[in-house]
Structure formats: C-alpha cells, structure tokens
Design a protein around this motif. Sequence first.
Motif, PDB file in Angstrom:
ATOM      1  N   ARG A 179       0.832  -1.199   0.000  1.00  0.00           N
ATOM      2  CA  ARG A 179       0.000   0.000   0.000  1.00  0.00           C
ATOM      3  C   ARG A 179       0.870   1.253   0.000  1.00  0.00           C
ATOM      4  N   GLU A 180       1.953   1.241   0.773  1.00  0.00           N
ATOM      5  CA  GLU A 180       2.846   2.407   0.824  1.00  0.00           C
ATOM      6  C   GLU A 180       3.419   2.711  -0.560  1.00  0.00           C
ATOM      7  N   VAL A 181       3.869   1.669  -1.249  1.00  0.00           N
ATOM      8  CA  VAL A 181       4.461   1.861  -2.574  1.00  0.00           C
ATOM      9  C   VAL A 181       3.395   2.309  -3.574  1.00  0.00           C
ATOM     10  N   LEU A 182       2.218   1.682  -3.519  1.00  0.00           N
ATOM     11  CA  LEU A 182       1.153   2.039  -4.450  1.00  0.00           C
ATOM     12  C   LEU A 182       0.682   3.476  -4.230  1.00  0.00           C
ATOM     13  N   GLU A 183       0.539   3.881  -2.978  1.00  0.00           N
ATOM     14  CA  GLU A 183       0.121   5.252  -2.680  1.00  0.00           C
ATOM     15  C   GLU A 183       1.175   6.267  -3.130  1.00  0.00           C
ATOM     16  N   ALA A 184       2.443   5.932  -2.917  1.00  0.00           N
ATOM     17  CA  ALA A 184       3.511   6.836  -3.343  1.00  0.00           C
ATOM     18  C   ALA A 184       3.499   7.009  -4.862  1.00  0.00           C
TER      19      ALA A 184
END
Length: 235
Positions: A179-184
Amino acid sequence: MERARSTTNSGGTVSEVEFEVRDAKYPFVGASEAEACTFDLAEMVPRQDGEYAEFFNVTGTEVERVAERAEEYETLDATVLREWDGGGLVEFAVAGDCPAMSLAEHGALPRQVRSADGVGRITAEIPPPYEASTVIDSFLDDTPEAELASKRRVDSVTPIFSNVAFEEALRVYLTDRQREVLEAAFDAGYYEWPREATGEEVAEGLGITSATFSEHVHAAERRLFSALLSGSGDE
C-alpha cells in the motif's frame, strides 16, 4: 490518495467517444472471434517503458486457451490471474498493437473495451485540455482499422472505483508495504496520462531500487485488481 476523490471535471465538458474495431490482429478482437467468447476490460494500468497492463474478464471459453493464443502475438504477454467455470481474469501486458493503449497515449481515458465474436468496441472519455477532434483524428491516423461509431458530451469524468470500495480493497488485500508503494506511485502521478513521474523517480523517493519498486507495485496491482474485478469474492 486525494487524486481518487476527484470525480468531477471543473475545466469543461468531457467528450465521450466510441470506436468499433474488427481487425483480428488485435488480440482481444482476434481471440474473441477464434474462441467465440467475450472480452471485457476491467482495468488498464500504465507500466514502465511505454507498456500497459490490461486486465480482461473473459467469458465463454477456458481462459487458458486465451493465454495460449496470446503467444501468437509478439507485442503481448498473457497471465491467467483467476479461473472459473466458463471464463476467468487474464492480464495482458502489451507493448504495442493495442487501440486502447493508443487512445491513452493520445490523451483519452479508455472506460469500456469489449469484444464479442470478433467485434470490438472501445468507449473512451476525452477530458480538457485535450481537443476531442485532435485526439480522434490522431487515433484514427494511427489505427486506420478503427471506425468512429459515436461522439457525445458528458458533464464529468467517470470514476474507476467508488471511494469506499477503493479504500476497503487497499486495506484488506494489500500488505502495508504494498500500500505504501502504491500510494507513493499514485500521489506522484505515476498513473497519470501522460505520466508525471517514472518508476525510477518514485523508487528514489521511497529509498528503494527500481526493481524493488516494480516488484511491489506489480504485486499490489495484481492483488487489488484480481480481488475487485474477478467477482468471485473467495479470498
């Protein structure tokens, strides 16, 4: 993810266009004719190096047969994500010879891509600041096999997901790191057309390698789209 919450168009009306494509050189058209089946585009995601991932729901045939037929096309790799009775969810990784991809590159937003028994239809929205006539003419120059079937004005851009479904899917199906990578990537404009940030730039901002970014974002996309678009709900 504030981008996902903006569903209206404040800069003017949007042109909705529909094209018909019957040429079997396009995989979703040719396979639907050969297998007497139906393809429905569930989602289309830009990748690195000008490629796109297209997620199709296929009905009316064994999805493994579709993947086997995809081997005939040099610009396409197919991966079966889900199988069910009489169909499944398949990912097409395309690098060319794709009308939906061409439309996206010209500034349109493909909203519906469907092919049944060798007849393909593509519905797309053309938002400001793009000129509808310019996008249409450029697309038809690149894709002479396509025919403009209709054109009309609509008041807003259609959201891909509802906010509730989008947030719930992120919470349930993704790891914290995914989720962190996708949101970034999302916040940086990685999914905008044209793209506002490359995978390398997003990876640098996260302090990871480009290969690690690709691994995380592709895994997140597959889990998210497989969960939302297969319709099985068994995970």
